[in-house]
Structure formats: structure tokens, C-alpha cells
Design a protein around this motif. Structure first.
Motif, PDB file in Angstrom:
ATOM      1  N   ALA A 120       0.806  -1.216   0.000  1.00 11.64           N
ATOM      2  CA  ALA A 120       0.000   0.000   0.000  1.00 11.64           C
ATOM      3  C   ALA A 120       0.841   1.270   0.000  1.00 11.64           C
ATOM      4  O   ALA A 120       0.421   2.305  -0.524  1.00 11.64           O
ATOM      5  CB  ALA A 120      -0.937  -0.005   1.205  1.00 11.64           C
ATOM      6  N   ASP A 121       2.051   1.213   0.583  1.00  7.22           N
ATOM      7  CA  ASP A 121       2.854   2.432   0.670  1.00  7.22           C
ATOM      8  C   ASP A 121       3.661   2.705  -0.596  1.00  7.22           C
ATOM      9  O   ASP A 121       4.361   3.704  -0.679  1.00  7.22           O
ATOM     10  CB  ASP A 121       3.771   2.404   1.893  1.00  7.22           C
ATOM     11  CG  ASP A 121       4.715   1.219   1.902  1.00  7.22           C
ATOM     12  OD1 ASP A 121       4.461   0.237   1.167  1.00  7.22           O
ATOM     13  OD2 ASP A 121       5.703   1.262   2.655  1.00  7.22           O
ATOM     14  N   THR A 123       3.082   4.153  -3.606  1.00  4.08           N
ATOM     15  CA  THR A 123       2.007   4.934  -4.185  1.00  4.08           C
ATOM     16  C   THR A 123       2.367   5.602  -5.508  1.00  4.08           C
ATOM     17  O   THR A 123       1.526   6.257  -6.118  1.00  4.08           O
ATOM     18  CB  THR A 123       1.571   6.015  -3.195  1.00  4.08           C
ATOM     19  OG1 THR A 123       2.696   6.837  -2.857  1.00  4.08           O
ATOM     20  CG2 THR A 123       1.017   5.383  -1.922  1.00  4.08           C
ATOM     21  N   THR A 195      -3.032   2.989  -8.267  1.00  3.25           N
ATOM     22  CA  THR A 195      -3.368   3.272  -6.875  1.00  3.25           C
ATOM     23  C   THR A 195      -4.884   3.355  -6.731  1.00  3.25           C
ATOM     24  O   THR A 195      -5.606   3.574  -7.705  1.00  3.25           O
ATOM     25  CB  THR A 195      -2.735   4.589  -6.398  1.00  3.25           C
ATOM     26  OG1 THR A 195      -3.253   5.671  -7.181  1.00  3.25           O
ATOM     27  CG2 THR A 195      -1.224   4.541  -6.514  1.00  3.25           C
ATOM     28  N   ARG A 199      -3.630   4.551  -2.047  1.00  7.97           N
ATOM     29  CA  ARG A 199      -2.831   3.399  -1.638  1.00  7.97           C
ATOM     30  C   ARG A 199      -2.354   2.628  -2.867  1.00  7.97           C
ATOM     31  O   ARG A 199      -3.080   2.477  -3.843  1.00  7.97           O
ATOM     32  CB  ARG A 199      -3.651   2.472  -0.738  1.00  7.97           C
ATOM     33  CG  ARG A 199      -4.098   3.116   0.556  1.00  7.97           C
ATOM     34  CD  ARG A 199      -5.170   2.307   1.245  1.00  7.97           C
ATOM     35  NE  ARG A 199      -4.682   0.979   1.630  1.00  7.97           N
ATOM     36  CZ  ARG A 199      -4.055   0.713   2.772  1.00  7.97           C
ATOM     37  NH1 ARG A 199      -3.820   1.693   3.641  1.00  7.97           N
ATOM     38  NH2 ARG A 199      -3.657  -0.507   3.062  1.00  7.97           N
ATOM     39  N   ARG A 201      -1.729  -0.225  -5.376  1.00  5.30           N
ATOM     40  CA  ARG A 201      -2.555  -1.389  -5.690  1.00  5.30           C
ATOM     41  C   ARG A 201      -1.784  -2.407  -6.534  1.00  5.30           C
ATOM     42  O   ARG A 201      -1.662  -3.557  -6.174  1.00  5.30           O
ATOM     43  CB  ARG A 201      -3.816  -0.925  -6.426  1.00  5.30           C
ATOM     44  CG  ARG A 201      -4.811  -2.009  -6.761  1.00  5.30           C
ATOM     45  CD  ARG A 201      -5.626  -2.443  -5.574  1.00  5.30           C
ATOM     46  NE  ARG A 201      -6.590  -3.485  -5.922  1.00  5.30           N
ATOM     47  CZ  ARG A 201      -7.811  -3.252  -6.370  1.00  5.30           C
ATOM     48  NH1 ARG A 201      -8.231  -1.996  -6.539  1.00  5.30           N
ATOM     49  NH2 ARG A 201      -8.624  -4.251  -6.654  1.00  5.30           N
TER      50      ARG A 201
END
Length: 234
Positions: A120-121, A123, A195, A199, A201
Motif C-alpha cells: 500500500a505504501d 504509491t 493506486t 494506496r 494497488r
């Protein structure tokens, strides 16, 4: 760019294969763990490319005609030469491929779209480092204690980065790979990050590749393939 991010650019790669087509090059050890199973750790990274299984250009290429393809829940649209059927393949770790090939003459060119889950980080592409650093991960990794890279003379394989650019917020690369005893290949690759709600993806790669001897005639088509990429996820 941290040491951690440099390391992960050397650990993981996907080589897309179709049927019994041979791999373009040995599996490099660059690219690691931003691509996870099922979620990504900080030591993971992108697939270098999907560049092996191949097909020869067909008469459709001469017209520069693209056929648009959609990818369902992946929410990506991309173009491939008209008349090239698209097959799908699910790989371990929630990775997925779409491969467009010319059924008439295999082993000369193809278009491959890949998806890999991201932490998730992650981005943006900047999460992986500079465009140059990501581009370095596309090159064969043969560095030894002397600090040298891959060469035909020393390792039987060699890569050359010819150019980099950006397109629709994605990184794009123009490069060649040559392996002893095999026809040199010319590749165009696009890297993008999907994203959702801020977040990370998925990491997406779109690669068009062919024998170097075919590239002059296929260059306009390959540019259109990269330009065709679009996603409803930002």
C-alpha cells in the motif's frame, strides 16, 4: 535512494512464456519484494519485463492497426496488433499476464501486459527510486567483484539502454538484449503504478519486443502500443 531499494531492484523478474518459446535471457536476480504475496513488503519490487515468448510480425503490422483489449477487474485497456489473439495466464503470487501473439509465425515479436500486487505504501513509481534506477533493473545482472556488468564476451549476454521517457505518468524504456547464439532483440517497456484511494494497488508493465532486424518496421507500431495504455485507476 536507500540501500534497501537498490537491493530490491536485483531480486525478482518475470519472463512471460508462450508455449515452448525459449526465454530471452537468464532470469536476472534484480527486483524483489514490493510485489508481494498477497501484499508487498518493503524489500520487494517490480518485474523487470515480460519479454521472452515471441511472435513474428504479421501483415497486420504493416497497417499499424491496433485492436483494443480490456482486462476486466484490472481496469486497464491496451492495444495489440489487429489479428493477434490475446491469451491470459495467472502466475504464482497473484501475478497475471496478457500475451498478444501472431498465430502465423511464432518466435519473432510479442506484446505482453503484466500485473503484480503492490504494498500500500508504494504509491508512485518514485517509490521504487529514480527512472534510471528502475531502468537499470531491466538490464541483465552479471556484476562480479570487479564491478563489471554483462558482456557477450564475459557472460554471453549483454543489454543496452537506448533511451528513457515518460508517458501518461509512466516510465518508458527503449533497450536491446543480445545473447550469444540468439537473435538480438529490441524492447520497449512501460512501467506504471495503479493506486486506489491513495494506496498502492498494482505494478503494471507493458512490453512490446521483437528481433532487432524487425524493429525498424515495427517501431511505429510499438510506440502506438505504449501510447494505447490507459487505466481507470490512478
Amino acid at each position: 535512494v536507500s540501500i534497501c531499494r537498490c537491493v530490491m531492484l536485483r531480486r525478482f523478474a518475470i519472463i512471460a512464456t508462450l508455449g515452448l518459446a525459449s526465454a530471452l535471457r537468464p532470469t536476472p536476480t534484480h527486483l524483489a519484494s514490493a510485489l508481494s504475496q498477497p501484499a508487498l513488503s518493503r524489500r520487494a519490487l517490480l518485474p523487470a519485463l515480460a519479454a521472452a515468448a515471441t511472435v513474428r510480425p504479421s501483415p497486420a503490422l504493416a497497417t499499424d492497426a491496433l485492436e483494443q483489449h480490456t482486462t476486466g477487474s484490472y481496469q486497464v485497456t491496451f492495444g495489440a496488433p489487429a489479428g493477434w489473439p490475446v491469451s491470459e495466464q495467472e502466475l504464482q503470487g497473484s501475478r497475471y499476464l496478457y500475451i498478444a501473439t501472431d498465430p502465423a509465425e511464432p518466435d519473432s515479436a510479442n506484446v505482453v501486459l503484466t500485473f503484480q500486487p503492490l504494498a500500500a505504501d508504494y504509491t508512485s513509481l518514485g517509490s521504487f527510486g529514480t527512472q534510471q534506477l528502475v531502468g537499470n533493473s531491466l538490464m541483465p545482472q552479471c556484476a562480479d567483484r570487479s564491478g563489471g556488468g554483462c558482456t557477450l564476451e564475459g557472460y554471453g549476454i549483454e543489454g543496452k539502454m537506448l533511451g528513457t521517457d515518460t508517458l501518461k505518468g509512466a516510465y518508458t524504456y527503449d533497450y536491446t538484449i543480445q545473447q550469444t547464439g540468439k537473435a538480438p532483440r529490441h524492447l520497449r517497456t512501460l512501467f506504471a503504478v495503479q493506486t486506489e484511494e491513495g494506496r498502492g494497488r498494482r505494478l503494471v508493465t507493458l512490453t512490446a519486443q521483437c528481433y532487432e532486424s524487425k524493429y525498424a518496421s515495427l517501431k511505429p507500431m510499438f510506440q502506438k502500443v505504449l501510447e494505447s495504455y490507459s487505466t481507470s485507476l490512478k
